[in-house]
Enzyme design. Structure first.
Site, PDB file in Angstrom:
ATOM      1  N   HIS A 460       0.822  -1.212   0.000  1.00 16.09           N
ATOM      2  CA  HIS A 460       0.000   0.000   0.000  1.00 16.09           C
ATOM      3  C   HIS A 460       0.848   1.249   0.000  1.00 16.09           C
ATOM      4  O   HIS A 460       0.464   2.272  -0.549  1.00 16.09           O
ATOM      5  CB  HIS A 460      -0.975  -0.026   1.170  1.00 16.09           C
ATOM      6  CG  HIS A 460      -2.068  -0.997   0.942  1.00 16.09           C
ATOM      7  ND1 HIS A 460      -2.058  -2.270   1.460  1.00 16.09           N
ATOM      8  CD2 HIS A 460      -3.167  -0.912   0.165  1.00 16.09           C
ATOM      9  CE1 HIS A 460      -3.115  -2.908   1.030  1.00 16.09           C
ATOM     10  NE2 HIS A 460      -3.804  -2.122   0.248  1.00 16.09           N
ATOM     11  N   ARG A 565      -9.913   4.760  -1.916  1.00 16.50           N
ATOM     12  CA  ARG A 565      -9.458   3.971  -0.762  1.00 16.50           C
ATOM     13  C   ARG A 565      -9.681   4.806   0.498  1.00 16.50           C
ATOM     14  O   ARG A 565      -8.809   5.557   0.910  1.00 16.50           O
ATOM     15  CB  ARG A 565      -7.978   3.630  -0.908  1.00 16.50           C
ATOM     16  CG  ARG A 565      -7.679   2.582  -1.973  1.00 16.50           C
ATOM     17  CD  ARG A 565      -6.192   2.264  -1.979  1.00 16.50           C
ATOM     18  NE  ARG A 565      -5.881   1.030  -2.658  1.00 16.50           N
ATOM     19  CZ  ARG A 565      -5.437   0.942  -3.912  1.00 16.50           C
ATOM     20  NH1 ARG A 565      -5.254   2.022  -4.626  1.00 16.50           N
ATOM     21  NH2 ARG A 565      -5.176  -0.241  -4.429  1.00 16.50           N
ATOM     22  N   GLU A 700     -11.225 -10.032  -4.640  1.00 19.14           N
ATOM     23  CA  GLU A 700      -9.792 -10.101  -4.360  1.00 19.14           C
ATOM     24  C   GLU A 700      -9.438 -11.317  -3.520  1.00 19.14           C
ATOM     25  O   GLU A 700      -8.313 -11.471  -3.067  1.00 19.14           O
ATOM     26  CB  GLU A 700      -9.290  -8.797  -3.724  1.00 19.14           C
ATOM     27  CG  GLU A 700     -10.181  -8.233  -2.661  1.00 19.14           C
ATOM     28  CD  GLU A 700      -9.767  -6.841  -2.197  1.00 19.14           C
ATOM     29  OE1 GLU A 700      -8.681  -6.358  -2.555  1.00 19.14           O
ATOM     30  OE2 GLU A 700     -10.549  -6.238  -1.445  1.00 19.14           O
ATOM     31  N   ASN A 723      -4.368  -7.015  -6.783  1.00 19.49           N
ATOM     32  CA  ASN A 723      -3.247  -7.051  -5.823  1.00 19.49           C
ATOM     33  C   ASN A 723      -3.465  -8.160  -4.802  1.00 19.49           C
ATOM     34  O   ASN A 723      -2.615  -9.028  -4.599  1.00 19.49           O
ATOM     35  CB  ASN A 723      -3.107  -5.718  -5.088  1.00 19.49           C
ATOM     36  CG  ASN A 723      -3.032  -4.547  -6.031  1.00 19.49           C
ATOM     37  OD1 ASN A 723      -2.618  -4.705  -7.170  1.00 19.49           O
ATOM     38  ND2 ASN A 723      -3.444  -3.386  -5.578  1.00 19.49           N
ATOM     39  N   ASP A 724      -4.623  -8.093  -4.163  1.00 17.83           N
ATOM     40  CA  ASP A 724      -4.898  -9.137  -3.178  1.00 17.83           C
ATOM     41  C   ASP A 724      -5.217 -10.463  -3.860  1.00 17.83           C
ATOM     42  O   ASP A 724      -4.837 -11.523  -3.379  1.00 17.83           O
ATOM     43  CB  ASP A 724      -6.052  -8.712  -2.261  1.00 17.83           C
ATOM     44  CG  ASP A 724      -5.537  -7.872  -1.106  1.00 17.83           C
ATOM     45  OD1 ASP A 724      -4.614  -8.340  -0.423  1.00 17.83           O
ATOM     46  OD2 ASP A 724      -6.023  -6.751  -0.912  1.00 17.83           O
ATOM     47  N   CYS A 771      -9.438  -2.895 -10.605  1.00 17.08           N
ATOM     48  CA  CYS A 771      -8.866  -1.712  -9.940  1.00 17.08           C
ATOM     49  C   CYS A 771      -7.548  -2.040  -9.242  1.00 17.08           C
ATOM     50  O   CYS A 771      -6.991  -1.196  -8.566  1.00 17.08           O
ATOM     51  CB  CYS A 771      -9.849  -1.100  -8.958  1.00 17.08           C
ATOM     52  SG  CYS A 771     -10.205  -2.174  -7.567  1.00 17.08           S
TER      53      CYS A 771
HETATM   54  C1  PEP Z   1      -6.387  -4.900  -4.642  1.00 17.88           C
HETATM   55  O1  PEP Z   1      -6.209  -5.702  -3.729  1.00 17.88           O
HETATM   56  O2  PEP Z   1      -6.119  -5.125  -5.834  1.00 17.88           O
HETATM   57  C2  PEP Z   1      -6.926  -3.569  -4.338  1.00 17.88           C
HETATM   58  C3  PEP Z   1      -7.226  -2.727  -5.299  1.00 17.88           C
HETATM   59  O3  PEP Z   1      -7.037  -3.259  -3.018  1.00 17.88           O
HETATM   60  P1  PEP Z   1      -5.807  -2.763  -2.128  1.00 17.88           P
HETATM   61  O4  PEP Z   1      -4.633  -2.633  -3.030  1.00 17.88           O
HETATM   62  O5  PEP Z   1      -6.196  -1.468  -1.522  1.00 17.88           O
HETATM   63  O6  PEP Z   1      -5.668  -3.861  -1.145  1.00 17.88           O
HETATM   64 MG    MG Z   2      -7.061  -5.302  -1.770  1.00 10.55          MG
END
Ligand code: PEP
Ligand code: MG
Length: 841
Positions: A460, A565, A700, A723-724, A771
């Site tokens: 993050h 976010r 995610e 990402n997750d 996203c």
């Molecule tokens: C993700 O996990 O792709 C996402 C957009 O959420 P974050 O990066 O805030 O965990």
């Molecule tokens: Mg995430």
């Protein structure tokens, strides 16, 4: 790939995809991303069969052949025929700038890459590739004459032109130097090589790159072995020196910058000197690229400052003791995150439950009614005094650990991991595992760039840096010593880091900065949409975390906010923002996107987003713990206050609610019920607000992707958080510096889950967007579009690169590439499928 611009590109043609890719890896060990290299290898789906394909080779040439041209290396037989055919398939002007070389594919690729990285011309790069076997032959006694007899010469000539008169070869190799040598005396230095592996390939490659920065003719001679001198422009020539540990090397330069060159290169040659040797500190190398942009400035350390401890007493010692216990847990989690993998973590964790500290502090709370922070600070000071008196210097130094632990506990009690920068001019900041709260607090006006000694591209903190437009690299512990004060440069797109850059490198860094400024699209030049060559529209939405990046996103032409976010509004504070304060902060952001859609995600705290005032329980695996919607449902008051704030601020705006980290349908139902309650409470209080509100889910967690068809009953839309999703699918922590290659969203397993969500969403008439950071990755976004995604939400600074990556492609082409990427073994092969299919518009 910005580092590749202007350099000769390479195409590796092999019957075996594995061979070509491994060769590329070897070459990249020397040059990182600074040279464009494309593999055109294998045949059939995913290149899994042995063979070569002229169309794939043509596409690879189109991809890497810029104004400086491209060199093609081939393995055997029909590879040559295919490459020749490919030259007929590409545009004539590209063909004219492409050289097929008979050099050996492995050694040739390495030598050519190094030459290209140093700015070699097309002919020079091709020559180095062609002669790449010569040093090996010389070393094994197979050459007609030993390499040691080679004159100070042009790179290839060092090993091959032994028959040419030395003077002629020198003049041909370095005409500029020949002209200046008469007026500028030579500068020389004798250096004992300290690296146990000798002048092996990687330092040699760095030497070549550094040497190319100077206006000087430079040679290196192995005095001990009687080899050379050779020009420092060729890996092959340097290899021919056979330089081993302890050998004395003579560095000699003539020309305008001879002295600077000798100084800089001497530092490089001696860099791995053992303790006590006169090693120069200048280091450079490749870290993990995190946020694009180039920075140059004084290097300063981020100082984690500790709040003032009030010396006050409390009325309820039992409650205060409980606060201390919780703070110890938070500190354990905090230190666990910051020191993960380090050998001091165990000692820190042991101190956190050491009775000499904890019992002492608890008894001060009970007996003297000290507040928890004061009691713990007193206990720490007593322990530190004991360490200070020890004779053994190692043990005495452990006093620092005691203070470290004390600071972590005080921070947990009094708020935030406050980090500060020393006063001074704007600087490049070096941090140790930058936390999101620290990243959120960095002032873009003071921070030119960030070098995180740990971390990775999807942490993050990294996302925040990208959002703030701060160039950054991560995983740089080996490159950047644990101290500040020097000058540093970094390129956040290539991962290059320079410490104490010399004037030539400084000039190169400034040139890159100017080029980036010149290539930016002017504000207002984009309408938030782009069209593929087939006419299909792709929407560009922005991920934002606060008012300033919302403004930047609007200015960059984002069609809407695809991900707000909200947790970033909660970070870097000592207490939770109240409902009214939240509504005000949100209203400020919504106002920036008046008239445009805004997707607001409910609090996604937990994992690496630690909010000390929430007093979360310590968890062994915070990424898999009570985070995202799980935390919100565990704290209904927190959730409902946030939902009310969103509804109040959202009045008059096209606001939609997004639920993070959904893993079951029940969670969606529970948030919907909480929304109903928020609406009813506002209605009962007569407060105008937005209602109804579209509510979607983040996909995610693999379970959500696999159950998308069922979840579509409750979700108005899907937003895929790659990402997750990647971290959970591959069981590879997103911020882990060593798992960076594994945690790649281009992995077919992740792509298959994306496909499943797209299919389920479309069958149920639910929009599906992406996203996660993959949406802004120019190599992955085309695969996502190929899988049917038409809405990409990313950091606005990625718009240009994604537009360029999609320019000229058709849906059908992208679908075909995506189909191939789904069927390969790993992320590298999926990326390669995309690279091979790429055609410029
Ligand atoms: C993700 O996990 O792709 C996402 C957009 O959420 P974050 O990066 O805030 O965990
Ligand atoms: Mg995430």
């Amino acid at each position: 790939m910005s580092g590749a611009a202007g350099r000769v590109g390479l195409v590796l043609v092999s019957h075996s995809r594995a061979l070509a890719e491994a060769t590329e890896t070897l070459a990249r060990q020397m040059t990182g991303e600074s040279v464009a290299i494309a593999c055109a290898a294998g045949a059939g789906a995913g290149g899994a069969e042995l063979g070569t394909d002229a169309t794939a080779i043509a596409a690879a040439i189109e991809r890497v052949c810029g104004p400086a041209g491209a060199v093609v290396l081939m393995d055997l037989g029909s590879a040559i025929l295919s490459a020749e055919m490919a030259l007929e398939l590409v545009a004539p002007e590209l063909g004219a700038r492409t050289r097929l070389t008979g050099g050996p594919i492995v050694e040739g690729a390495v030598a050519a890459a190094v030459r290209a990285a140093a700015g070699g011309t097309l002919d020079q790069v091709a020559a180095d590739a062609r002669h790449a076997l010569d040093p090996k032959a010389a070393q094994l006694g197979e050459a007609e004459r030993p390499a040691a007899a080679a004159p100070a010469a042009a790179p290839a000539a060092a090993a091959t032109a032994a028959a040419a008169p030395a003077a002629a070869a020198t003049a041909a190799a370095a005409p500029a130097a020949a002209a200046t040598a008469a007026v500028a005396p030579a500068v020389a230095a004798d250096l004992a090589i300290a690296d146990p592996s000798g002048l092996h390939a990687r330092p040699a490659a760095q030497l070549i790159a550094r040497a190319a920065m100077f206006d000087a003719a430079i040679t290196l001679e192995n005095v001990t072995a009687g080899r050379g001198p050779v020009a420092t422009s060729s890996l092959i020539a340097l290899a021919s020196l056979g330089a081993r540990r302890g050998d004395v090397l003579r560095l000699r330069a003539t020309g305008r910058q001879a002295a600077e060159a000798v100084e800089a290169l001497a530092a490089l040659v001696q860099r791995e000197a053992p303790a006590g040797a006169a090693a120069a500190p200048a280091a450079s190398g490749l870290a993990i690229p995190v946020a694009p942009g180039v920075a140059l400035g004084p290097l300063v350390r981020l100082v984690r400052s500790i709040p003032e401890v009030p010396e006050t007493t409390v009325d309820d010692p039992a409650a205060e003791a409980e606060r201390l216990r919780r703070a110890l847990e938070v500190a354990a989690q905090d230190l666990g995150n910051a020191l993960r993998g380090s050998d001091i973590l165990d000692a820190h964790q042991a101190l956190l439950c050491d009775p000499a500290l904890v019992d002492e502090a608890l008894s001060r709370i009970e007996r003297e009614r000290c507040n928890a922070a004061w009691a713990f600070r007193l206990a720490i000071e007593a322990a530190a005094a004991i360490y200070r008196q020890l004779d053994d210097p190692y043990l005495r130094a452990r006093e620092a650990d005691v203070h470290d632990v004390g600071d972590a506990v005080v921070r947990a009690l009094l708020g935030g991991a406050a980090a500060t920068l020393p006063d001074g001019p704007p600087a490049v900041v070096v941090a140790d595992d930058l936390t999101p709260s620290e990243a959120a607090r960095l002032d873009a006006a003071r921070v030119l760039g960030v070098i995180d000694r740990r971390g990775g591209p999807t942490s993050h903190a990294a996302i925040l840096l990208r959002g703030a437009g701060i160039p950054a690299v991560a995983g740089a512990a080996a490159l950047v010593p644990d101290a500040g004060g020097a000058l540093a440069g970094l390129d956040g797109a290539t991962g290059e880091v320079w410490l104490d850059p010399d004037p030539a490198i400084t000039a190169e860094i400034e040139r890159r900065q100017t080029a980036i400024r010149a290539s930016r699209r002017p504000p207002g030049a984009r309408a938030g949409r782009l069209r593929l060559a087939c006419g299909r529209e792709i929407e560009l939405w922005a991920n934002v975390a606060g008012p300033s990046d919302a403004r930047a996103a609007r200015e960059a032409g984002a069609l809407g906010v695809g991900l707000l976010r909200t947790e970033m509004l909660f970070l870097g504070r000592v207490d939770e923002p109240g409902e009214e304060e939240q509504a005000e902060l949100l209203a400020e952001i919504f106002a920036v996107f008046t008239g445009a859609p805004i997707v607001v995600r409910t609090l996604d705290a937990g994992g690496d987003k630690v909010l000390p005032y929430l007093e979360l329980d310590a968890e062994t695996n915070p990424s898999l713990g009570v985070r995202g919607v799980r935390l919100s449902l565990a704290r209904p008051a927190l959730l409902e206050a946030q939902l009310r704030a969103i509804l109040v601020a959202g009045r008059g705006h096209d606001v939609r609610v997004l639920i993070p980290m959904v893993s079951t349908a029940a969670e969606v139902g529970a948030v919907r019920a909480a929304l109903e309650r928020a609406h009813e409470a506002l209605a009962a209080a007569g407060r105008p607000h937005l209602w109804p509100v579209a509510t979607g889910i983040m996909v995610e967690v693999p379970s959500a992707a696999l159950m998308a068809e069922r979840l579509a009953r409750q979700a108005d839309f899907f937003s895929i958080g790659t990402n997750d999703l990647t971290q959970h699918t591959l069981a590879a922590e997103r911020g882990h510096p060593r798992l960076h290659a594994l945690a790649d969203p281009a992995h077919p397993a992740v792509l298959r889950l994306v496909r499943a969500v797209v299919e389920a969403g479309h069958a149920a008439g639910r929009p599906v967007s992406v996203c996660g950071e993959a949406a802004g990755d120019p190599d992955v976004a085309p695969l996502l579009v190929g899988l049917g995604i038409t809405r990409l939400s990313m950091c606005a600074s990625a718009f240009d690169a994604v537009e360029d990556a999609l320019a000229g492609a058709t849906s059908a082409e992208l679908a075909a590439v995506a189909e191939e990427a789904l069927s390969v073994d790993d992320a590298a092969a999926a990326r390669a499928a995309r690279a091979a299919a790429r055609r410029p518009g």
